[in-house]
Design a protein around this motif. Structure first.
Motif, PDB file in Angstrom:
ATOM      1  N   TYR A 237       0.872  -1.176   0.000  1.00  0.00           N
ATOM      2  CA  TYR A 237       0.000   0.000   0.000  1.00  0.00           C
ATOM      3  C   TYR A 237       0.903   1.217   0.000  1.00  0.00           C
ATOM      4  CZ  TYR A 237      -3.075   3.714   1.587  1.00  0.00           C
ATOM      5  OH  TYR A 237      -3.748   4.890   1.682  1.00  0.00           O
TER       6      TYR A 237
ATOM      7  N   THR B 197     -12.961   2.031  -0.466  1.00  0.00           N
ATOM      8  CA  THR B 197     -12.632   0.643  -0.781  1.00  0.00           C
ATOM      9  C   THR B 197     -13.855  -0.254  -0.675  1.00  0.00           C
ATOM     10  OG1 THR B 197     -10.366   0.982   0.016  1.00  0.00           O
ATOM     11  CG2 THR B 197     -11.123  -1.292  -0.209  1.00  0.00           C
TER      12      THR B 197
ATOM     13  N   THR C  60      -9.401   4.347  -6.941  1.00  0.00           N
ATOM     14  CA  THR C  60      -8.619   4.623  -5.743  1.00  0.00           C
ATOM     15  C   THR C  60      -8.826   6.075  -5.331  1.00  0.00           C
ATOM     16  OG1 THR C  60      -6.393   4.430  -4.787  1.00  0.00           O
ATOM     17  CG2 THR C  60      -6.537   5.311  -7.007  1.00  0.00           C
TER      18      THR C  60
ATOM     19  N   LYS D  63      -3.796   7.414  -3.308  1.00  0.00           N
ATOM     20  CA  LYS D  63      -3.506   6.336  -2.372  1.00  0.00           C
ATOM     21  C   LYS D  63      -3.908   5.036  -3.059  1.00  0.00           C
ATOM     22  CE  LYS D  63      -5.059   9.413   1.340  1.00  0.00           C
ATOM     23  NZ  LYS D  63      -6.060   9.595   2.418  1.00  0.00           N
ATOM     24  N   LYS D  64      -3.008   4.071  -3.091  1.00  0.00           N
ATOM     25  CA  LYS D  64      -3.357   2.877  -3.861  1.00  0.00           C
ATOM     26  C   LYS D  64      -2.641   1.642  -3.331  1.00  0.00           C
ATOM     27  CE  LYS D  64      -1.530   1.890  -7.760  1.00  0.00           C
ATOM     28  NZ  LYS D  64      -1.178   1.787  -9.186  1.00  0.00           N
ATOM     29  N   PHE D  65      -3.177   0.499  -3.757  1.00  0.00           N
ATOM     30  CA  PHE D  65      -2.558  -0.790  -3.478  1.00  0.00           C
ATOM     31  C   PHE D  65      -1.774  -1.227  -4.715  1.00  0.00           C
ATOM     32  CE2 PHE D  65      -6.228  -0.536  -0.685  1.00  0.00           C
ATOM     33  CZ  PHE D  65      -5.693  -0.954   0.521  1.00  0.00           C
TER      34      PHE D  65
END
Length: 237
Positions: A10, A72, A89, A145-147
């Motif tokens: 993450y 999410t 995201t 913000k991301k995975f």
């Protein structure tokens, strides 16, 4: 995606894109931005041929700040029935001295899906900002913000297993945006292979932070990423 060698992370990415107001095929009186060319000069990002009718990067402007969990969970619920395997995201857009909370959306098949996606988020309790009186268009600094799902090719060098031709390499310290812009300019002006797009960010790892740079380059290779990393590290003091 079940390969045991892949790494999940993450983190955050910071980059600049030119955004403009999208006025058609959206929910009435909502504010939506698009990046018509998220990787300037690279027209084959999604295809080997230019595709004018496919949205690339879409930014749904939110009425207020929602948590990562809010976005999410809503996205997860919509993906259960939505026809396209889209990616979404949360993020923040800074444009013309304005700070705007957004959901960044990728991999829609066509613009007509935007209104259906907005309806899905509204059903999940997400509210969107009303369209401004003036059309917005210009350069924006975007933090998302991301995975990440990664494969580590060499120590500190990673390939993205979701986004084609995206690579990452670790850097020894955090770099301010202006410094990053200056270094990127130096690398491009002093190299015979300067046609790449770069963003700066970090991964969260073991209760700490690893600073990194993301590179997009068509037909990305391990050798290319290793070489561009060398150019950056020579200039990061």
């Amino acid at each position: 995606m079940s390969n045991e060698h892949y790494i999940e992370r993450y983190g955050n990415l910071l980059k600049q894109e030119t955004l403009r107001t999208l006025e058609d095929k959206i929910w009435p009186n909502t504010f939506v931005l698009e990046a018509p060319e998220p990787f300037p000069g690279f027209y084959n990002y999604y295809s080997d041929h230019p595709v004018d009718s496919k949205p690339l990067y879409i930014y749904l402007v939110l009425k207020k700040l929602y948590t990562l969990e809010d976005i999410t969970r809503a996205t997860q619920n919509i993906q259960k029935y939505f026809k396209t395997d889209f990616n979404a995201t949360p993020g923040v857009v800074h444009i013309f001295n304005r700070k705007i909370d957004v959901i960044r959306v990728r991999h829609l098949d066509n613009f007509s899906q935007i209104i259906d996606l907005q309806r899905g988020y509204m059903d999940e309790g997400i509210e969107f900002k009303s369209k401004p009186t003036r059309k917005v268009e210009g350069p924006a600094i975007i933090r998302i913000k991301k995975f990440f799902i990664l494969e580590e090719k060499q120590q500190g060098i990673f390939f993205d297993m979701v986004e084609k031709d995206h690579g990452y390499f670790l850097i020894p310290k955090q770099i301010a945006w202006k410094h990053f812009e200056d270094i990127t300019r130096q690398v491009k002006f002093n190299w015979d292979r300067p046609f790449f797009d770069a963003a700066v960010g970090h991964f969260h790892v073991k209760f700490g932070i690893q600073d990194m740079i993301r590179i997009y380059y068509p037909e990305m290779s391990e050798d290319y990423l290793f070489e561009v990393r060398k150019k950056y590290l020579e200039r990061i003091k």
